[in-house]
Design a protein around this motif. Structure first.
Motif, short mmCIF file in Angstrom:
data_model
loop_
_atom_site.label_atom_id
_atom_site.label_comp_id
_atom_site.label_asym_id
_atom_site.label_seq_id
_atom_site.Cartn_x
_atom_site.Cartn_y
_atom_site.Cartn_z
N ASN A 170 0.73 -1.10 0.06
CA ASN A 170 -0.06 -0.15 0.02
C ASN A 170 1.05 1.08 -0.11
OD1 ASN A 170 -2.17 1.52 0.26
ND2 ASN A 170 -2.66 1.50 2.27
N ASP A 171 1.52 1.55 -1.18
CA ASP A 171 2.27 2.78 -1.37
C ASP A 171 1.36 3.81 -1.54
OD1 ASP A 171 1.93 1.40 -3.62
OD2 ASP A 171 3.81 1.61 -4.66
N GLN A 172 0.46 3.72 -2.39
CA GLN A 172 -0.29 4.40 -3.00
C GLN A 172 -1.86 3.78 -3.00
OE1 GLN A 172 0.45 7.01 -6.40
NE2 GLN A 172 2.58 6.65 -6.28
N GLU A 174 -4.70 4.30 -4.68
CA GLU A 174 -5.14 3.89 -5.83
C GLU A 174 -4.33 2.80 -6.77
OE1 GLU A 174 -5.74 5.95 -10.08
OE2 GLU A 174 -5.28 7.37 -8.49
#
Length: 205
Positions: A170-172, A174
């Motif tokens: 979950n870096d980003q 989206e």
């Protein structure tokens, strides 16, 4: 293409990794035919959380009574609070051929895997431990002792990712959502899930 039984999709990961944020973003996509299974918890609601939408909030006494009555698919005690998944809603949804999405803690996910090994288990991982701690601190809802407890628990939980089918960073938000959607599409297209549909189709001609 309809399936006789829905898919059980389980998303979990350490506290603070953004499970709730990713789950909400996934459900904003109206193209996905997903049912969300709301968990029950004894912790206090955070700002903006709604009873019956984010969680079913209850007392420890009520929760423990439900445990005795075997009303949970899984349950766990985490940092002094109880979390659990009511089993009746899950079974009803899957039997109707609908997919159901669980967002739960790691302990609970491992319990579900024992009961439903055919489920799709996705571990949501942080980009780094320092980023995970920053996200927990930014909440502004936990004391220093609780933050330390959550970080220690997170290290133990990350070591459990071998029990999962997929790991999504979950870096980003989206990008994490797109990865999870791709997993769901791939699982729906697996040969063992669609073979019976085509066999019946050929037999009918």
């Amino acid at each position: 293409m309809r399936h006789e039984r829905g898919l059980l999709i389980v998303l979990s990961g350490p506290s603070g990794v953004g499970k709730g944020t990713v789950r909400k973003a996934i459900f904003e996509n109206k193209d996905l035919d997903l049912q969300y299974s709301i968990s029950m918890t004894t912790r206090q609601p955070r700002e903006g959380e709604v009873h019956g939408v984010d969680y079913f909030f209850t007392t420890k006494e009520d929760f423990q009574q439900r445990i005795g009555e075997n009303k949970f698919l899984e349950w766990a005690e985490f940092v002094g609070n109880f979390y659990g998944t009511p089993i009746e809603y899950v079974e009803k949804t899957l039997s109707e051929g609908k997919d159901i999405f669980l967002e739960i803690e790691v302990q609970g996910a491992l319990q579900v895997k024992k009961a439903f090994p055919e489920g799709i288990f996705i571990f949501l991982a942080p980009p780094s431990m320092s980023e995970l701690q920053n996200r927990i601190v930014t909440r502004g809802t936990e004391t220093e002792d609780i933050i330390l407890n959550r970080m220690n628990a997170a290290k133990e939980e990350i070591e459990m990712m071998d029990a999962y089918d997929y790991v999504v960073e979950n870096d980003q938000v989206e990008l994490a959502c797109e990865r999870i959607k791709a997993i769901m599409i791939s699982e729906h297209l697996k040969r063992e899930r669609v073979a019976n549909y085509y066999k019946r189709m050929m037999e009918a001609e």
